[in-house]
Motif scaffolding. Structure first.
Motif, short mmCIF file in Angstrom:
data_model
loop_
_atom_site.label_atom_id
_atom_site.label_comp_id
_atom_site.label_asym_id
_atom_site.label_seq_id
_atom_site.Cartn_x
_atom_site.Cartn_y
_atom_site.Cartn_z
N ASP A 163 26.89 -15.37 -13.88
CA ASP A 163 26.46 -14.04 -13.48
C ASP A 163 26.38 -14.03 -11.96
OD1 ASP A 163 25.53 -11.46 -13.32
OD2 ASP A 163 23.52 -11.89 -14.07
N LEU A 164 27.32 -13.35 -11.32
CA LEU A 164 27.36 -13.29 -9.86
C LEU A 164 26.38 -12.23 -9.39
CD1 LEU A 164 28.74 -14.36 -7.29
CD2 LEU A 164 30.43 -12.53 -7.55
N ARG A 165 25.26 -12.67 -8.82
CA ARG A 165 24.21 -11.73 -8.40
C ARG A 165 24.52 -11.10 -7.05
NH1 ARG A 165 21.18 -9.71 -12.00
NH2 ARG A 165 19.48 -9.41 -10.50
N GLU A 166 25.07 -11.88 -6.13
CA GLU A 166 25.37 -11.34 -4.81
C GLU A 166 26.51 -12.13 -4.17
OE1 GLU A 166 23.27 -9.80 -0.67
OE2 GLU A 166 22.04 -10.48 -2.37
N ALA A 167 27.41 -11.41 -3.52
CA ALA A 167 28.47 -11.99 -2.69
C ALA A 167 28.78 -10.93 -1.65
CB ALA A 167 29.69 -12.35 -3.52
N ALA A 218 20.55 -4.80 -12.06
CA ALA A 218 21.88 -5.40 -12.11
C ALA A 218 22.57 -5.19 -10.76
CB ALA A 218 22.71 -4.77 -13.23
N PRO A 219 23.52 -6.04 -10.40
CA PRO A 219 24.18 -5.90 -9.11
C PRO A 219 25.20 -4.77 -9.09
CG PRO A 219 25.06 -7.79 -10.29
CD PRO A 219 23.92 -7.27 -11.11
N SER A 220 25.49 -4.29 -7.88
CA SER A 220 26.51 -3.26 -7.65
C SER A 220 27.59 -3.82 -6.75
CB SER A 220 25.89 -2.02 -6.99
OG SER A 220 24.88 -1.44 -7.77
N ASP A 221 28.82 -3.37 -6.95
CA ASP A 221 29.92 -3.68 -6.04
C ASP A 221 30.09 -2.46 -5.14
OD1 ASP A 221 30.53 -6.20 -7.28
OD2 ASP A 221 31.41 -5.07 -8.93
N ALA A 222 29.58 -2.55 -3.91
CA ALA A 222 29.43 -1.34 -3.11
C ALA A 222 29.49 -1.64 -1.62
CB ALA A 222 28.10 -0.65 -3.45
N VAL A 223 29.56 -0.56 -0.87
CA VAL A 223 29.43 -0.60 0.59
C VAL A 223 28.19 0.23 0.95
CG1 VAL A 223 30.49 -0.02 2.80
CG2 VAL A 223 31.92 -0.78 0.89
N LYS A 224 27.27 -0.39 1.68
CA LYS A 224 26.06 0.31 2.10
C LYS A 224 26.04 0.39 3.62
CE LYS A 224 21.00 0.22 2.00
NZ LYS A 224 19.78 -0.53 1.62
N ILE A 225 25.89 1.60 4.13
CA ILE A 225 25.78 1.85 5.57
C ILE A 225 24.40 2.42 5.85
CG2 ILE A 225 26.74 3.09 7.55
CD1 ILE A 225 29.39 3.20 6.07
N SER A 226 23.68 1.78 6.77
CA SER A 226 22.34 2.24 7.15
C SER A 226 22.36 2.63 8.62
CB SER A 226 21.30 1.14 6.91
OG SER A 226 21.24 0.79 5.55
N LEU A 227 21.93 3.86 8.90
CA LEU A 227 21.86 4.38 10.26
C LEU A 227 20.40 4.62 10.61
CD1 LEU A 227 24.76 6.99 9.96
CD2 LEU A 227 24.90 4.68 10.89
N PHE A 228 19.98 4.15 11.80
CA PHE A 228 18.59 4.23 12.21
C PHE A 228 18.47 5.14 13.43
CE2 PHE A 228 19.63 -0.03 10.62
CZ PHE A 228 18.86 -0.05 9.48
#
Length: 494
Positions: A163-167, A218-228
Protein backbone atom coordinates in the motif's frame (compact mmCIF):
# COMPACT_ATOMS: atom_id res chain seq x y z
CA UNK A 1 4.06 -18.52 1.63
CA UNK A 2 3.98 -16.94 -1.83
CA UNK A 3 2.71 -13.70 -0.25
CA UNK A 4 5.60 -13.71 2.24
CA UNK A 5 8.12 -14.21 -0.56
CA UNK A 6 6.68 -11.25 -2.43
CA UNK A 7 6.78 -9.20 0.76
CA UNK A 8 10.47 -9.96 1.34
CA UNK A 9 11.32 -9.35 -2.32
CA UNK A 10 9.66 -5.93 -2.26
CA UNK A 11 11.38 -5.02 1.02
CA UNK A 12 14.73 -5.72 -0.62
CA UNK A 13 13.80 -3.57 -3.62
CA UNK A 14 12.64 -0.75 -1.37
CA UNK A 15 15.90 -0.74 0.59
CA UNK A 16 17.85 -0.74 -2.69
CA UNK A 17 15.94 2.40 -3.83
CA UNK A 18 16.60 4.08 -0.47
CA UNK A 19 20.33 3.29 -0.67
CA UNK A 20 20.47 4.58 -4.26
CA UNK A 21 18.92 7.89 -3.26
CA UNK A 22 21.32 8.26 -0.37
CA UNK A 23 24.58 7.15 -2.03
CA UNK A 24 25.93 10.75 -2.21
CA UNK A 25 25.29 11.24 1.50
CA UNK A 26 26.93 7.96 2.53
CA UNK A 27 29.81 7.54 0.10
CA UNK A 28 30.71 11.12 -0.64
CA UNK A 29 32.03 11.91 2.85
CA UNK A 30 35.82 11.67 2.45
CA UNK A 31 36.59 13.84 5.46
CA UNK A 32 36.10 12.84 9.09
CA UNK A 33 32.88 13.93 10.78
CA UNK A 34 32.93 17.27 12.62
CA UNK A 35 32.14 17.40 16.33
CA UNK A 36 28.48 17.12 17.35
CA UNK A 37 26.55 20.35 16.78
CA UNK A 38 28.40 21.45 13.62
CA UNK A 39 26.94 21.09 10.15
CA UNK A 40 29.06 18.62 8.20
CA UNK A 41 27.26 19.34 4.94
CA UNK A 42 27.98 23.06 4.61
CA UNK A 43 31.38 24.71 4.70
CA UNK A 44 31.53 28.47 5.08
CA UNK A 45 34.02 30.97 6.39
CA UNK A 46 31.66 32.07 9.13
CA UNK A 47 30.87 30.20 12.34
CA UNK A 48 27.57 28.31 12.48
CA UNK A 49 24.63 30.00 14.14
CA UNK A 50 23.17 28.49 17.32
CA UNK A 51 20.40 25.93 16.91
CA UNK A 52 17.08 27.63 16.14
CA UNK A 53 18.64 30.74 14.52
CA UNK A 54 19.73 29.13 11.25
CA UNK A 55 17.89 28.09 8.10
CA UNK A 56 15.50 25.23 7.45
CA UNK A 57 18.48 22.98 6.68
CA UNK A 58 19.21 22.91 10.41
CA UNK A 59 15.98 21.13 11.30
CA UNK A 60 17.91 17.90 11.75
CA UNK A 61 20.18 19.42 14.44
CA UNK A 62 20.08 17.80 17.84
CA UNK A 63 17.74 19.49 20.31
CA UNK A 64 16.85 18.52 23.88
CA UNK A 65 14.01 15.98 23.93
CA UNK A 66 10.63 17.17 25.15
CA UNK A 67 9.03 15.43 28.16
CA UNK A 68 7.14 12.23 27.37
CA UNK A 69 3.65 13.01 26.06
CA UNK A 70 4.41 16.51 24.74
CA UNK A 71 5.74 15.41 21.35
CA UNK A 72 4.72 11.84 20.56
CA UNK A 73 5.86 12.02 16.95
CA UNK A 74 9.45 12.77 17.89
CA UNK A 75 9.47 10.31 20.74
CA UNK A 76 8.21 7.49 18.52
CA UNK A 77 10.89 8.12 15.90
CA UNK A 78 13.85 8.99 18.12
CA UNK A 79 16.12 6.02 18.89
CA UNK A 80 17.07 5.31 22.46
CA UNK A 81 20.79 5.90 21.87
CA UNK A 82 21.74 8.19 18.98
CA UNK A 83 25.44 7.62 19.51
CA UNK A 84 25.18 3.84 19.15
CA UNK A 85 23.66 3.85 15.64
CA UNK A 86 25.84 3.35 12.55
CA UNK A 87 26.39 6.51 10.53
CA UNK A 88 24.75 4.93 7.48
CA UNK A 89 21.46 4.61 9.43
CA UNK A 90 21.56 8.33 10.26
CA UNK A 91 22.11 9.22 6.62
CA UNK A 92 19.23 7.03 5.47
CA UNK A 93 16.84 8.78 7.86
CA UNK A 94 14.51 5.78 7.60
CA UNK A 95 11.41 5.91 9.81
CA UNK A 96 8.32 3.79 10.25
CA UNK A 97 6.94 0.94 12.32
CA UNK A 98 6.27 -2.79 12.42
CA UNK A 99 2.86 -3.90 13.63
CA UNK A 100 0.83 -7.04 14.17
CA UNK A 101 -2.95 -6.71 14.52
CA UNK A 102 -5.71 -9.28 14.99
CA UNK A 103 -9.43 -9.23 15.67
CA UNK A 104 -12.58 -11.37 15.86
CA UNK A 105 -16.24 -10.75 15.16
CA UNK A 106 -18.47 -10.38 18.19
CA UNK A 107 -21.41 -11.93 16.35
CA UNK A 108 -21.57 -14.78 13.81
CA UNK A 109 -21.99 -13.89 10.15
CA UNK A 110 -22.84 -16.57 7.60
CA UNK A 111 -21.39 -14.43 4.80
CA UNK A 112 -17.98 -13.61 6.33
CA UNK A 113 -15.05 -15.21 8.12
CA UNK A 114 -14.93 -15.17 11.91
CA UNK A 115 -11.70 -13.16 11.87
CA UNK A 116 -12.32 -9.46 11.24
CA UNK A 117 -8.63 -8.61 10.87
CA UNK A 118 -5.40 -10.62 10.94
CA UNK A 119 -2.37 -8.92 9.45
CA UNK A 120 1.21 -7.83 9.95
CA UNK A 121 2.39 -4.52 8.52
CA UNK A 122 5.78 -2.90 8.00
CA UNK A 123 5.79 0.79 7.17
CA UNK A 124 8.97 2.32 5.75
CA UNK A 125 9.36 6.01 5.12
CA UNK A 126 12.08 8.34 3.94
CA UNK A 127 12.17 12.11 3.53
CA UNK A 128 15.11 13.57 1.65
CA UNK A 129 15.97 17.10 0.54
CA UNK A 130 17.09 16.68 -3.07
CA UNK A 131 18.12 20.28 -3.63
CA UNK A 132 17.25 23.70 -2.30
CA UNK A 133 13.51 24.02 -1.53
CA UNK A 134 12.76 20.60 -3.00
CA UNK A 135 11.97 17.55 -0.85
CA UNK A 136 11.18 13.97 -1.83
CA UNK A 137 9.04 11.83 0.48
CA UNK A 138 8.27 8.13 0.19
CA UNK A 139 6.10 6.14 2.60
CA UNK A 140 4.99 2.60 1.82
CA UNK A 141 3.37 -0.22 3.76
CA UNK A 142 4.30 -3.87 3.26
CA UNK A 143 1.36 -5.98 4.34
CA UNK A 144 0.51 -9.64 4.86
CA UNK A 145 -3.28 -10.01 5.17
CA UNK A 146 -4.41 -13.41 6.44
CA UNK A 147 -8.15 -12.65 6.22
CA UNK A 148 -8.52 -11.99 2.48
CA UNK A 149 -5.35 -13.85 1.47
CA UNK A 150 -5.15 -11.81 -1.73
CA UNK A 151 -1.69 -10.42 -2.32
CA UNK A 152 -1.98 -9.02 -5.82
CA UNK A 153 -1.41 -5.28 -5.59
CA UNK A 154 -4.17 -2.76 -6.37
CA UNK A 155 -2.97 0.65 -5.23
CA UNK A 156 -6.31 2.36 -5.87
CA UNK A 157 -8.32 -0.06 -3.74
CA UNK A 158 -5.61 -0.59 -1.11
CA UNK A 159 -5.35 -4.33 -1.77
CA UNK A 160 -2.39 -6.67 -1.87
CA UNK A 161 0.94 -6.85 -0.11
CA UNK A 162 1.81 -3.22 -0.90
CA UNK A 163 0.00 0.00 0.00
CA UNK A 164 1.82 3.10 -1.25
CA UNK A 165 0.87 5.82 1.22
CA UNK A 166 2.99 8.64 -0.19
CA UNK A 167 5.40 9.28 -3.06
CA UNK A 168 5.60 13.02 -3.49
CA UNK A 169 7.85 15.90 -4.47
CA UNK A 170 7.42 19.15 -2.53
CA UNK A 171 8.74 22.42 -3.95
CA UNK A 172 8.75 26.08 -2.87
CA UNK A 173 9.52 28.05 -6.03
CA UNK A 174 8.95 31.33 -4.19
CA UNK A 175 8.18 32.56 -0.68
CA UNK A 176 4.42 32.74 -1.25
CA UNK A 177 3.94 29.38 -3.03
CA UNK A 178 4.25 25.68 -2.20
CA UNK A 179 3.70 22.88 -4.72
CA UNK A 180 3.29 19.20 -3.88
CA UNK A 181 3.07 16.64 -6.69
CA UNK A 182 2.40 12.91 -6.43
CA UNK A 183 0.69 10.49 -4.07
CA UNK A 184 -0.22 12.20 -0.80
CA UNK A 185 -2.79 12.11 2.01
CA UNK A 186 -4.99 15.23 1.92
CA UNK A 187 -7.46 16.55 4.45
CA UNK A 188 -9.29 19.72 5.45
CA UNK A 189 -12.48 20.74 7.22
CA UNK A 190 -13.36 20.96 10.92
CA UNK A 191 -15.23 17.74 11.71
CA UNK A 192 -14.01 15.03 14.08
CA UNK A 193 -14.53 11.78 12.11
CA UNK A 194 -17.35 13.55 10.25
CA UNK A 195 -16.66 14.97 6.80
CA UNK A 196 -18.56 17.67 4.93
CA UNK A 197 -16.17 19.64 2.70
CA UNK A 198 -13.35 17.09 2.89
CA UNK A 199 -13.88 15.36 -0.46
CA UNK A 200 -10.63 13.41 -0.40
CA UNK A 201 -10.82 9.58 -0.38
CA UNK A 202 -11.56 7.64 2.81
CA UNK A 203 -10.93 3.97 3.59
CA UNK A 204 -14.10 2.87 5.36
CA UNK A 205 -13.12 -0.80 5.43
CA UNK A 206 -9.96 -0.02 7.43
CA UNK A 207 -11.98 2.18 9.78
CA UNK A 208 -14.58 -0.48 10.57
CA UNK A 209 -12.29 -3.52 10.95
CA UNK A 210 -9.95 -1.97 13.53
CA UNK A 211 -6.91 -0.57 11.75
CA UNK A 212 -5.27 2.53 13.18
CA UNK A 213 -7.43 5.62 12.64
CA UNK A 214 -4.75 7.14 10.37
CA UNK A 215 -5.81 4.61 7.72
CA UNK A 216 -9.27 6.15 7.49
CA UNK A 217 -7.64 8.63 5.10
CA UNK A 218 -6.71 7.01 1.80
CA UNK A 219 -4.04 8.60 -0.41
CA UNK A 220 -4.71 10.76 -3.47
CA UNK A 221 -2.72 11.07 -6.69
CA UNK A 222 -2.83 14.82 -7.05
CA UNK A 223 -1.15 18.18 -7.45
CA UNK A 224 -1.60 20.62 -4.58
CA UNK A 225 -0.73 24.31 -4.94
CA UNK A 226 -0.75 26.53 -1.84
CA UNK A 227 -0.60 30.32 -2.17
CA UNK A 228 0.04 32.48 0.91
CA UNK A 229 -1.07 36.11 1.04
CA UNK A 230 -1.62 38.87 3.56
CA UNK A 231 -5.40 38.69 3.18
CA UNK A 232 -6.06 34.98 2.51
CA UNK A 233 -4.37 31.63 1.88
CA UNK A 234 -5.50 29.70 -1.17
CA UNK A 235 -5.18 25.94 -1.70
CA UNK A 236 -5.90 24.31 -5.07
CA UNK A 237 -5.91 20.52 -5.57
CA UNK A 238 -6.10 18.90 -9.00
CA UNK A 239 -6.60 15.14 -9.24
CA UNK A 240 -6.08 14.07 -12.88
CA UNK A 241 -8.00 10.80 -12.38
CA UNK A 242 -10.90 10.23 -9.98
CA UNK A 243 -9.86 8.81 -6.59
CA UNK A 244 -12.92 7.16 -4.97
CA UNK A 245 -13.33 6.04 -1.38
CA UNK A 246 -12.24 2.54 -0.49
CA UNK A 247 -15.90 1.70 0.06
CA UNK A 248 -17.74 -1.31 1.46
CA UNK A 249 -18.09 -4.03 -1.17
CA UNK A 250 -19.09 -7.10 0.87
CA UNK A 251 -15.70 -8.79 0.51
CA UNK A 252 -14.75 -8.12 4.11
CA UNK A 253 -17.75 -6.43 5.72
CA UNK A 254 -21.41 -7.28 5.38
CA UNK A 255 -23.79 -4.50 4.33
CA UNK A 256 -27.46 -3.96 3.54
CA UNK A 257 -28.26 -4.75 -0.08
CA UNK A 258 -31.42 -2.84 -1.00
CA UNK A 259 -32.02 -4.90 -4.16
CA UNK A 260 -31.96 -8.16 -2.18
CA UNK A 261 -33.77 -6.61 0.77
CA UNK A 262 -31.34 -8.06 3.33
CA UNK A 263 -27.80 -7.98 4.64
CA UNK A 264 -25.25 -9.43 2.24
CA UNK A 265 -21.52 -10.08 2.15
CA UNK A 266 -19.34 -12.46 0.18
CA UNK A 267 -22.50 -13.87 -1.39
CA UNK A 268 -23.28 -10.54 -3.10
CA UNK A 269 -20.05 -8.60 -3.61
CA UNK A 270 -20.80 -5.13 -4.91
CA UNK A 271 -19.22 -4.26 -8.25
CA UNK A 272 -18.78 -0.65 -9.29
CA UNK A 273 -18.12 1.25 -12.47
CA UNK A 274 -15.45 3.77 -11.47
CA UNK A 275 -14.57 6.69 -13.78
CA UNK A 276 -10.88 6.09 -14.49
CA UNK A 277 -9.83 8.07 -17.58
CA UNK A 278 -6.78 10.26 -16.95
CA UNK A 279 -7.42 14.02 -17.39
CA UNK A 280 -11.02 13.38 -18.39
CA UNK A 281 -12.46 11.94 -15.17
CA UNK A 282 -10.62 14.50 -13.06
CA UNK A 283 -11.41 16.35 -9.81
CA UNK A 284 -10.85 19.91 -8.61
CA UNK A 285 -10.93 21.05 -4.98
CA UNK A 286 -10.16 24.44 -3.51
CA UNK A 287 -10.05 26.16 -0.12
CA UNK A 288 -9.68 29.84 0.71
CA UNK A 289 -8.90 30.51 4.36
CA UNK A 290 -7.99 33.36 6.70
CA UNK A 291 -7.11 33.55 10.38
CA UNK A 292 -8.53 36.53 12.27
CA UNK A 293 -7.36 36.83 15.89
CA UNK A 294 -7.17 33.05 16.32
CA UNK A 295 -10.42 32.30 14.47
CA UNK A 296 -10.05 30.43 11.18
CA UNK A 297 -12.55 31.15 8.40
CA UNK A 298 -12.62 29.01 5.28
CA UNK A 299 -14.60 28.58 2.06
CA UNK A 300 -14.51 25.38 0.01
CA UNK A 301 -15.36 24.14 -3.46
CA UNK A 302 -15.27 20.72 -5.13
CA UNK A 303 -16.05 19.56 -8.68
CA UNK A 304 -15.94 15.82 -9.34
CA UNK A 305 -17.99 12.77 -8.34
CA UNK A 306 -19.69 11.24 -5.31
CA UNK A 307 -16.79 9.60 -3.46
CA UNK A 308 -18.74 6.45 -2.54
CA UNK A 309 -21.30 4.77 -4.84
CA UNK A 310 -24.40 6.97 -5.11
CA UNK A 311 -26.05 5.49 -8.18
CA UNK A 312 -26.96 2.22 -9.87
CA UNK A 313 -26.73 1.04 -13.49
CA UNK A 314 -29.60 -1.39 -13.90
CA UNK A 315 -28.23 -2.91 -17.13
CA UNK A 316 -24.95 -4.06 -15.59
CA UNK A 317 -26.23 -4.07 -11.98
CA UNK A 318 -23.10 -2.11 -11.06
CA UNK A 319 -22.82 0.76 -8.61
CA UNK A 320 -21.94 4.13 -10.14
CA UNK A 321 -20.39 7.44 -9.11
CA UNK A 322 -22.59 10.29 -10.43
CA UNK A 323 -21.13 13.76 -10.93
CA UNK A 324 -21.13 16.02 -7.89
CA UNK A 325 -20.24 19.58 -6.93
CA UNK A 326 -19.86 20.74 -3.32
CA UNK A 327 -19.82 24.31 -1.98
CA UNK A 328 -19.32 25.13 1.69
CA UNK A 329 -17.69 27.07 4.47
CA UNK A 330 -16.45 26.69 8.05
CA UNK A 331 -15.41 28.65 11.12
CA UNK A 332 -13.27 27.38 13.99
CA UNK A 333 -11.86 29.11 17.05
CA UNK A 334 -11.74 29.43 20.84
CA UNK A 335 -15.02 29.66 22.71
CA UNK A 336 -15.95 29.26 26.38
CA UNK A 337 -12.61 27.80 27.42
CA UNK A 338 -12.59 25.27 24.57
CA UNK A 339 -12.62 25.05 20.78
CA UNK A 340 -15.85 25.43 18.77
CA UNK A 341 -16.42 24.73 15.09
CA UNK A 342 -19.23 25.33 12.63
CA UNK A 343 -19.33 23.91 9.09
CA UNK A 344 -21.88 23.67 6.27
CA UNK A 345 -21.92 22.29 2.73
CA UNK A 346 -24.30 22.04 -0.22
CA UNK A 347 -24.04 18.83 -2.29
CA UNK A 348 -25.19 19.48 -5.87
CA UNK A 349 -26.02 16.09 -7.41
CA UNK A 350 -25.51 17.25 -11.00
CA UNK A 351 -27.07 14.17 -12.64
CA UNK A 352 -30.31 14.33 -10.59
CA UNK A 353 -30.90 17.95 -9.62
CA UNK A 354 -34.68 17.48 -9.52
CA UNK A 355 -34.63 14.27 -7.51
CA UNK A 356 -36.58 12.34 -10.14
CA UNK A 357 -34.12 9.45 -10.54
CA UNK A 358 -34.55 6.96 -7.72
CA UNK A 359 -31.22 5.31 -8.62
CA UNK A 360 -29.13 8.47 -8.03
CA UNK A 361 -28.79 10.19 -4.67
CA UNK A 362 -30.54 13.56 -4.37
CA UNK A 363 -28.79 16.83 -3.65
CA UNK A 364 -28.21 17.51 0.06
CA UNK A 365 -27.46 20.19 2.60
CA UNK A 366 -25.10 19.15 5.38
CA UNK A 367 -24.53 21.02 8.63
CA UNK A 368 -22.14 20.44 11.55
CA UNK A 369 -21.50 22.15 14.88
CA UNK A 370 -18.94 20.90 17.40
CA UNK A 371 -17.25 21.75 20.66
CA UNK A 372 -14.18 20.37 22.46
CA UNK A 373 -12.81 21.20 25.91
CA UNK A 374 -10.46 19.91 28.56
CA UNK A 375 -11.98 19.51 32.03
CA UNK A 376 -9.19 19.91 34.60
CA UNK A 377 -11.78 20.75 37.25
CA UNK A 378 -13.06 17.17 37.00
CA UNK A 379 -9.81 15.31 36.27
CA UNK A 380 -6.39 16.05 34.82
CA UNK A 381 -5.77 15.13 31.18
CA UNK A 382 -9.49 14.67 30.56
CA UNK A 383 -10.90 15.92 27.24
CA UNK A 384 -14.51 15.78 26.07
CA UNK A 385 -15.99 16.68 22.69
CA UNK A 386 -19.44 16.64 21.10
CA UNK A 387 -20.83 17.25 17.61
CA UNK A 388 -24.24 17.58 15.99
CA UNK A 389 -24.57 16.67 12.30
CA UNK A 390 -27.58 17.19 10.03
CA UNK A 391 -28.11 15.74 6.55
CA UNK A 392 -31.08 17.25 4.70
CA UNK A 393 -32.25 15.63 1.45
CA UNK A 394 -33.44 18.08 -1.22
CA UNK A 395 -36.54 17.43 -3.40
CA UNK A 396 -37.80 14.86 -0.93
CA UNK A 397 -41.33 14.70 -2.40
CA UNK A 398 -39.95 13.72 -5.81
CA UNK A 399 -37.81 11.07 -4.16
CA UNK A 400 -40.84 9.55 -2.38
CA UNK A 401 -42.87 9.43 -5.58
CA UNK A 402 -40.15 7.74 -7.65
CA UNK A 403 -38.74 5.22 -5.18
CA UNK A 404 -39.18 1.58 -6.16
CA UNK A 405 -41.70 -0.32 -3.97
CA UNK A 406 -40.26 -2.57 -1.24
CA UNK A 407 -37.04 -0.51 -1.05
CA UNK A 408 -36.51 1.11 2.37
CA UNK A 409 -37.53 4.77 2.48
CA UNK A 410 -34.86 7.21 3.65
CA UNK A 411 -35.70 10.10 5.99
CA UNK A 412 -35.72 13.65 4.73
CA UNK A 413 -33.64 14.70 7.75
CA UNK A 414 -30.92 12.48 9.18
CA UNK A 415 -29.46 13.52 12.54
CA UNK A 416 -26.23 12.25 14.09
CA UNK A 417 -24.72 13.18 17.45
CA UNK A 418 -21.15 12.23 18.39
CA UNK A 419 -19.39 12.12 21.75
CA UNK A 420 -15.67 11.69 22.39
CA UNK A 421 -14.10 11.19 25.84
CA UNK A 422 -10.32 10.88 26.24
CA UNK A 423 -8.38 10.32 29.48
CA UNK A 424 -4.60 10.08 29.91
CA UNK A 425 -3.12 8.21 32.88
CA UNK A 426 0.22 6.92 34.18
CA UNK A 427 2.30 9.91 33.05
CA UNK A 428 0.29 10.00 29.80
CA UNK A 429 1.51 6.52 28.85
CA UNK A 430 -2.01 5.07 29.14
CA UNK A 431 -4.73 6.50 26.89
CA UNK A 432 -8.42 5.61 27.34
CA UNK A 433 -10.89 6.83 24.74
CA UNK A 434 -14.45 6.29 23.58
CA UNK A 435 -15.96 7.73 20.41
CA UNK A 436 -19.71 7.23 19.90
CA UNK A 437 -22.01 7.98 16.97
CA UNK A 438 -25.73 8.08 17.77
CA UNK A 439 -28.43 8.76 15.19
CA UNK A 440 -31.81 9.59 16.77
CA UNK A 441 -33.51 9.56 13.35
CA UNK A 442 -32.13 6.13 12.35
CA UNK A 443 -32.21 4.82 15.94
CA UNK A 444 -28.76 3.22 15.63
CA UNK A 445 -25.38 3.51 17.34
CA UNK A 446 -21.71 3.00 16.48
CA UNK A 447 -19.18 2.88 19.36
CA UNK A 448 -15.35 2.88 19.14
CA UNK A 449 -13.76 2.04 22.52
CA UNK A 450 -9.96 2.10 22.55
CA UNK A 451 -7.12 1.58 25.06
CA UNK A 452 -3.49 2.35 24.21
CA UNK A 453 -0.45 1.81 26.41
CA UNK A 454 3.05 3.04 25.61
CA UNK A 455 5.53 0.57 27.09
CA UNK A 456 8.52 2.71 26.12
CA UNK A 457 9.72 5.00 23.35
CA UNK A 458 9.28 2.23 20.77
CA UNK A 459 6.63 -0.29 21.87
CA UNK A 460 2.88 0.43 22.00
CA UNK A 461 0.01 -1.94 22.72
CA UNK A 462 -3.63 -1.39 21.77
CA UNK A 463 -7.01 -2.93 22.55
CA UNK A 464 -10.19 -1.70 20.89
CA UNK A 465 -13.49 -2.49 19.27
CA UNK A 466 -16.14 -1.50 16.72
CA UNK A 467 -19.68 -2.01 18.02
CA UNK A 468 -22.81 -1.46 15.89
CA UNK A 469 -26.44 -1.85 16.94
CA UNK A 470 -29.89 -0.42 16.23
CA UNK A 471 -33.51 -1.24 15.53
CA UNK A 472 -33.77 -1.30 11.71
CA UNK A 473 -31.69 -3.56 9.51
CA UNK A 474 -31.15 -1.05 6.68
CA UNK A 475 -29.96 2.05 8.59
CA UNK A 476 -26.43 3.27 8.03
CA UNK A 477 -24.77 2.03 11.23
CA UNK A 478 -26.99 -0.93 12.08
CA UNK A 479 -26.46 -2.51 8.65
CA UNK A 480 -22.96 -3.35 9.94
CA UNK A 481 -24.21 -4.96 13.17
CA UNK A 482 -22.80 -8.39 12.26
CA UNK A 483 -19.41 -6.76 11.71
CA UNK A 484 -19.03 -5.77 15.38
CA UNK A 485 -15.54 -6.79 16.44
CA UNK A 486 -12.78 -6.58 19.02
CA UNK A 487 -9.07 -6.31 18.12
CA UNK A 488 -5.60 -6.15 19.66
CA UNK A 489 -2.40 -4.72 18.23
CA UNK A 490 1.29 -4.43 19.06
CA UNK A 491 3.49 -1.84 17.33
CA UNK A 492 7.23 -1.14 17.30
CA UNK A 493 8.08 2.36 16.03
CA UNK A 494 11.51 3.47 14.82
Amino acid sequence: MTGLKRLLRFAACFLWVVLTINIPAVVGQDEPALPSGLDSKEKTDEPDLPIGLGTEDEESAEEPALPLGLDDSKIAKAPADEGSRPHVWDSLNLTGFWEIRGGLRARPDDHQRDASIGETRLQLGIERELWKRTTFKLTTDLLYDQVLERHRVNLERGRGFLDLREASLSMSPCDFMDIKVGRQVLTWGTGDLLFLNDMFPKDWQSFFIGRDVEYLKAPSDAVKISLFGELVNWDIVFTPRFDPDRFITGERLSYYNSLLGRRAGMDAVQHAHIPNQWFRDHEWATRISRNIKGVELAAYGYWGYWKSPAGMDLLSMSATFPRLSVYGGSIRGPFGGGIANLEAAYYDSREDRNGNDSFIDNSQVRFLVGYERQLPEIATDLTVAAQYYLEWMMDYDNYRHTIIPLMPLKDELRHVVTFRVTKLLMNQNLKLSMFTYYSPSDADVYMRPNVQYKFDDHWTGELGGNVFFGTKEHTFFNQFARNSNVYVALRYSF
